[in-house]
Design a protein around this motif. Structure first.
Motif, mmCIF file in Angstrom:
data_model
loop_
_atom_site.group_PDB
_atom_site.id
_atom_site.type_symbol
_atom_site.label_atom_id
_atom_site.label_comp_id
_atom_site.label_asym_id
_atom_site.label_seq_id
_atom_site.Cartn_x
_atom_site.Cartn_y
_atom_site.Cartn_z
ATOM 1 N N LYS A 166 -6.474 -0.810 -4.352
ATOM 2 C CA LYS A 166 -6.640 0.166 -3.280
ATOM 3 C C LYS A 166 -5.860 1.443 -3.568
ATOM 4 C CE LYS A 166 -7.404 -0.611 0.923
ATOM 5 N NZ LYS A 166 -7.364 -0.917 2.368
ATOM 6 N N ILE A 193 -5.123 -6.776 -4.813
ATOM 7 C CA ILE A 193 -5.959 -5.970 -3.911
ATOM 8 C C ILE A 193 -5.267 -4.655 -3.580
ATOM 9 C CG2 ILE A 193 -6.875 -5.858 -1.552
ATOM 10 C CD1 ILE A 193 -7.478 -8.856 -1.805
ATOM 11 N N GLU A 217 -3.001 -12.519 -5.337
ATOM 12 C CA GLU A 217 -4.303 -11.909 -5.042
ATOM 13 C C GLU A 217 -4.121 -10.711 -4.116
ATOM 14 O OE1 GLU A 217 -8.519 -12.961 -2.782
ATOM 15 O OE2 GLU A 217 -7.103 -14.569 -3.258
#
Length: 226
Positions: free
Chosen positions: A202, A198, A194
């Protein structure tokens, strides 16, 4: 619209000019962003040698305008004035900020979506709260606990480099991946994948933000339907 995009910028430029602060002339709506983008594209189109100065490459507009207008100059990002200062005494005054006269500027809406309302963008009490929250994470004892995870990430990176014997390695990308790997392992733990997801999102959003950084838009245009 005329007050925001013409009268106010022209007035600010006149007042600072009377105090000896010069700079590139303000252009209606877009300020100097077209000039910045043109210089940036020209700088990036040329290869960079190992002994070349990186300043003209990374910030060509700042390098050019400092050379042309002196240690302090005024430029425009859209209708927003930007006062660049390089004199040590003035920089010290801003950083000490005894009278709390210098606040962090509010980032553009798209940048805020990337950065959030955290330590980098906040002021006053909110900044102090965020500072207290992260202090513990950077204490010596806290950092010792994550050293094993850091070692694992570095070992994996060095292991992957064996596939590049006698080949060039993109070191910047490798260390970006290393940083993301370490933070994912230490901050997300069992949710390691996870964390990686992320970071990937980004990076994509950062690229979109960077491509749009020199584009000027009408205020509140983001609220209109696309």
């Amino acid at each position: 619209m005329l007050h925001t995009f013409w009268w106010t910028p022209v007035y600010i430029q006149y007042r600072l000019g009377s105090q000896g602060i010069k700079g590139p002339s303000y252009k209606f709506i877009h300020g100097n962003t077209k000039e910045m983008l043109k210089m940036r594209n020209a700088a990036l189109s040329k290869p960079l040698g190992l002994l070349d100065d990186i300043f003209p490459r990374v910030l060509p507009h700042v390098y050019t305008w400092l050379s042309k207008y002196g240690k302090n100059y005024l430029s425009w990002k859209g209708a927003e004035p930007e006062l660049m200062i390089t004199e040590p005494e003035l920089i010290k005054e801003v950083l000490i900020n005894r009278d709390r006269a210098y606040l962090k500027p509010s980032p553009p809406f798209d940048s805020m979506k990337l950065m959030g309302n955290g330590l980098v963008t906040s002021n006053g009490e909110r900044w102090a709260q965020h500072r207290n929250l992260i202090n513990n994470a950077f204490q010596g004892e806290s950092l010792k606990k994550v050293i094993p995870e850091m070692v694992v990430s570095v070992e994996l990176m060095l292991q992957s480099w064996k596939n590049y014997l006698e080949k060039e390695i993109e070191v910047f990308e490798e260390f970006r991946l290393l940083s993301a790997d370490i933070i994912s392992r230490t901050a997300f733990g069992s949710n390691y994948l996870e964390g990686k997801n992320i970071f990937d999102m980004k990076v994509k959003y950062s690229n979109i933000t960077r491509m749009n950084i020199f584009k000027s838009r009408f205020p509140s245009i983001r609220y209109f339907p696309h």
